[in-house]
Write a protein that holds these residues in place. Structure first.
Motif, short mmCIF file in Angstrom:
data_model
loop_
_atom_site.label_atom_id
_atom_site.label_comp_id
_atom_site.label_asym_id
_atom_site.label_seq_id
_atom_site.Cartn_x
_atom_site.Cartn_y
_atom_site.Cartn_z
N ASP A 175 -7.43 -1.62 -51.15
CA ASP A 175 -8.80 -1.98 -50.75
C ASP A 175 -9.18 -3.40 -51.14
O ASP A 175 -10.35 -3.75 -51.08
N SER A 176 -8.22 -4.19 -51.56
CA SER A 176 -8.55 -5.56 -51.87
C SER A 176 -7.56 -6.47 -51.14
O SER A 176 -6.35 -6.21 -51.14
N SER A 177 -8.08 -7.53 -50.53
CA SER A 177 -7.18 -8.38 -49.73
C SER A 177 -6.16 -9.10 -50.61
O SER A 177 -5.14 -9.57 -50.11
N SER A 178 -6.42 -9.19 -51.92
CA SER A 178 -5.45 -9.90 -52.77
C SER A 178 -4.30 -8.99 -53.21
O SER A 178 -3.23 -9.48 -53.60
N THR A 179 -4.48 -7.69 -53.17
CA THR A 179 -3.39 -6.80 -53.63
C THR A 179 -2.80 -5.93 -52.53
O THR A 179 -1.76 -5.30 -52.73
N ALA A 180 -3.46 -5.89 -51.35
CA ALA A 180 -3.03 -4.95 -50.32
C ALA A 180 -1.57 -5.19 -49.88
O ALA A 180 -0.78 -4.24 -49.79
N MET A 181 -1.22 -6.45 -49.64
CA MET A 181 0.11 -6.73 -49.14
C MET A 181 1.19 -6.36 -50.17
O MET A 181 2.20 -5.75 -49.84
N LEU A 182 0.91 -6.69 -51.42
CA LEU A 182 1.86 -6.37 -52.48
C LEU A 182 2.03 -4.84 -52.58
O LEU A 182 3.15 -4.34 -52.77
N SER A 183 0.93 -4.14 -52.43
CA SER A 183 0.99 -2.67 -52.49
C SER A 183 1.88 -2.13 -51.38
O SER A 183 2.64 -1.17 -51.58
N LEU A 184 1.79 -2.73 -50.19
CA LEU A 184 2.63 -2.28 -49.07
C LEU A 184 4.10 -2.58 -49.35
O LEU A 184 4.98 -1.79 -49.00
N VAL A 185 4.36 -3.73 -49.98
CA VAL A 185 5.75 -4.10 -50.29
C VAL A 185 6.37 -3.07 -51.25
O VAL A 185 7.52 -2.65 -51.07
N PHE A 186 5.58 -2.61 -52.22
CA PHE A 186 6.09 -1.60 -53.15
C PHE A 186 6.52 -0.34 -52.40
O PHE A 186 7.57 0.23 -52.65
#
Lengths: 324, 458
Positions: free
Chosen positions: A183-194
């Protein structure tokens, strides 16, 4: 040989060469007869090969050619397609999301390589070092691959839930503040990479393990006798011996991660604030939300070209490295 | 010859392969017109048959098909399961598999018309009974810039505020006096979320184009707009005070009041699940959401109420209708229109249709199915009277909605709606997921995206 033309033709070469030609001609004849015989003998095989070619042409190559044509056309599937030149590409370049999608895709690919390349390799090295319960750990590492991608995405969506999700509940239990994850644009992409790394590392690890298995044990023994520790063994034996597999997997991983779709489609829909819109997600929107197949094909052609150029450059680079 | 096949046999094999390929192609391209009109009957394929997982709706549909065929011996109906799937629409059209009569959402006709993917029914529709009793703004959704008609609306909804009556009571609010302004919504949401245990006061969508759809609802409710005509061109019309006001409300409810919960990037199913589980106080919705909540979550009609759109300056009209395949023959167009009128736009069957619902223990009295509110004038009065006569759900819970919708302005969805909604999704997401989101910047960036979408409107 009554005609002057034929006689002159026959007479023109020197006698020595005409002597040499005679056996050469018969040799060619023999070769031709052998070829004919070979074709006749393998007619069934050629027939089957043709059928395979027809299937490939219909279902693999025709769609690619059609896709390339479509990217220069406007289609409504009622009237004949109209040629629009580079209009579809211009439209894409004018879309503010186009640049965002490429940036996000490159970010995903970069992050996925950092995690998706290193983690499975280290896991494989560790598994290879195991003395007991090897089969169990191999299965445990491979297990996530068996889950369908959509199930994986939905499961992780719950893990990441900022309310009662697994991660925030666990963090809360030890008195730590929860994260916003998707839910945050700064962590969303990293979360998807995990998620992507977790879901795919099993297959990559197994390939590394197979490559590690081919390294002769004597090399390690010799290295150990020379007093090499774990790092030195890795550096001087493991890396050089698995170099080829590492390079091939790097290429495959770049090609695969550049086409990321399931995770952003299921988990974020491209959000928040367009931070996880990828090339394929935008392509999907053009095709199936906006029904603009011309622009969608143009986008896929651009991705195809980008990956093609990368692959060619990569192959050239590795060939050079091999030669040196 | 050493080959097991003779040369003739080989030739035959290749001929067969080639013929097979041609046959496949022909099968994919043919629309079966010759077979369709054999024996003097016109056979039409239609979408809209409910899936078997909805046994009641399916049985009503199938019974209607039988009844229609009996009363129209010259027409044969071949029903196809399902509604509109944008993912397969073009493929079906390209492969000659698109049904003669096909279902569409109100968001799609403009694009379908621009792409020539529907038959012009302007002349044929003139003879359709009661076509002049349909709300003109709904018919306009199926017209092109020259006024030609390409489809008929069969259902419509007006956006309102769906709320949980038990949570209102628990929070000390009067469920018979639902909020009428956004300020009142904000206050009610604060009280509901104060109940704790993960209860959320107000939720809104921000994913898969649904965020943009709801933001449009917000803008209409405040007297704003998404797009307006500037001469011959369409331009974005939300980067202004109205747009700012709508987003400021959402921002403040999310971050200042903390009444929208931590989890965002929600879509319809997420919010319905929250409401069905008794964890949500209010959300923007149409009355057709109520049966979904009751059926999927074993709820009670008594537990839900719908208020008119807060703000009271306007609301979003949406809905669905049917269009006709552009490749259909004139006979099929005529038969298709007869089917649409008889099945969906038929005041003579109002009572029978309502009776089917009463017999099937389905809700009657909601401002939605079984007889959608597409009508105007005396037909609408007739429909309302019949609904009141057979009502089996507490109609008073929806009275505020009925009163408000007849009073406020309803606006249909903008042209190229799905693309605009996709652009507006990111604005909703920014406001709901980033406390320090710059609303002006978000509006201006979305405005340029929407302008590039609107530049393609023909």
């Amino acid at each position: 040989m009554s005609s002057p033309r034929s006689s002159s033709l026959l007479a023109w070469p020197a006698t020595s060469s005409s002597r040499a030609r005679r056996p050469a001609a018969s040799q060619e004849e023999r070769r031709r007869t052998a070829l004919k015989r070979k074709i006749k003998e393998n007619l069934t095989a050629y027939g089957l090969l043709c059928a395979a070619l027809v299937v490939f042409a219909l279902f693999s190559w025709y769609p690619i050619v059609r896709g390339v044509l479509l990217s220069f056309q406007q289609v409504d599937f009622v009237n004949a397609p109209t040629w629009v030149g580079f209009d579809n590409f211009t439209k894409l370049f004018e879309d503010p999301l186009f640049g965002v999608a490429w940036r996000n895709t490159l970010l995903f690919t970069g992050l996925a390589l950092v995690f998706g390349f290193a983690v499975p390799f280290l896991t494989a090295v560790l598994l290879n070092e195991l003395r007991h319960a090897k089969a169990f750990f191999r299965l445990a590492v491979y297990l996530p691959v068996m889950l369908p991608p959509v199930v994986t995405a939905l499961m992780w969506k719950w893990f990441y839930d900022p309310g009662p999700g697994l991660f925030n509940s666990a963090l809360g239990a030890v008195g730590l503040p929860g994260g916003q994850w998707l839910d945050s644009s700064s962590t969303a992409m990293l979360s998807l990479v995990f998620v992507s790394t977790w879901a795919n590392m099993g297959s990559t690890t197994l390939i590394y393990l197979a490559a590690l298995g081919t390294i002769p044990g004597e090399l390690y023994e010799a290295a150990e006798l020379d007093g090499a520790g774990l790092w030195k063994r890795l550096r001087h034996v493991t890396f050089p011996q698995t170099r080829f597999v590492l390079l091939v997997l790097l290429l495959l991983q770049v090609v695969a991660t550049m086409q990321v779709f399931t995770e952003p489609y299921v988990m974020t829909g491209g959000g928040p604030d367009d931070s996880t819109v990828t090339v394929l997600l935008l392509l999907y929107r053009y095709a199936f939300v906006y029904n603009d197949f011309g622009s969608a094909s143009a986008m896929s052609l651009l991705l195809f070209v980008a990956l093609g150029v990368f692959s060619a450059w990569y192959v050239r680079l590795t060939r050079k490295a091999d030669q040196s | 010859m050493s080959s097991p096949w003779s040369r003739t046999a080989t030739r035959r094999m290749f001929c067969l392969l080639a013929a097979g390929g041609l046959a496949l192609t022909a099968a994919a391209c043919g629309d079966g017109d010759t077979a369709a009109q054999s024996g003097g009957k016109v056979k039409i394929t239609v979408t809209g048959q409910p899936p078997t997982s909805q046994p009641f709706e399916r049985s009503v549909f199938d019974a209607d098909v039988k009844e229609f065929e009996a009363s129209h011996p010259n027409i044969q109906i071949e029903p196809h399961e399902g509604f509109m799937d944008p993912k397969t629409f073009s493929a079906k059209l390209a492969g000659g598999q698109l049904e003669d009569v096909y279902y569409v959402y109100f968001t799609d006709p403009a694009q379908i018309i621009a792409r020539h993917q529907a038959a012009d029914i302007t002349e044929a529709a003139k003879s359709v009974p009661h076509v002049n009793d349909i709300k003109p703004e709904l018919l306009d959704n199926f017209r092109d810039a020259n006024g030609k008609l390409y489809g008929l609306p069969t259902m419509n909804y007006t956006m309102g505020l769906l709320y949980s009556r038990p949570l209102f009571q628990k929070a000390g609010l009067d469920p018979d006096k639902p909020p009428q302004t956004w300020d009142e919504v904000r206050e009610a949401a604060k009280k509901i979320s104060a109940l704790g245990n993960g209860v959320v006061g107000y939720a809104d969508y921000s994913k898969n184009n649904q965020g943009g759809w709801h933001l449009t609802g917000w803008l209409y409710s405040m007297g704003g707009d998404v797009a307006r005509k500037d001469g011959d061109k369409w331009v974005a019309d939300f980067a202004n005070e109205k747009g700012k006001q709508a987003l400021q409300y959402l921002h403040d409810m999310r971050w200042t009041d903390n009444s929208m919960g931590a989890k965002q990037l929600l879509e319809a199913q997420d919010v319905q699940r929250m409401m069905g589980a008794g964890q949500l106080g209010m959300y923007m919705a149409a009355p057709d959401n109520v049966p979904v909540l009751v059926k999927q979550f074993n709820g009670k009609y008594e537990d839900y109420g719908i208020a008119g759109m807060p703000g009271g300056q306007g609301t979003l009209l949406g809905g669905e209708g049917y269009m006709i395949n552009p490749k259909a023959s004139p006979e099929k167009v005529k038969a298709g229109l007869e089917w649409i009128q008889w099945k969906y736009l038929n005041p003579d069957r109002f009572e029978k249709h309502i009776q089917q619902y009463v017999d099937g223990k389905q809700p009657v009295g909601l401002p939605a199915e079984p007889t959608p509110d597409v009508w105007t004038g005396s037909v609408r009065e007739q429909q309302l009277a019949l609904k009141a006569k057979y009502a089996n759900v507490p109609a008073k819970n929806f009275q505020s909605y009925v009163d408000t919708t007849s009073r406020i302005k309803g606006s249909i969805e903008p042209p190229n709606a799905q693309q605009i909604y996709a652009a507006l999704d990111s604005v909703m997401q920014a406001v709901l997921t980033d406390q320090s989101a710059n609303i002006d910047q978000q509006l201006s960036s979305a405005s340029s995206k929407v302008n590039s979408v609107l530049a393609q409107v023909k």
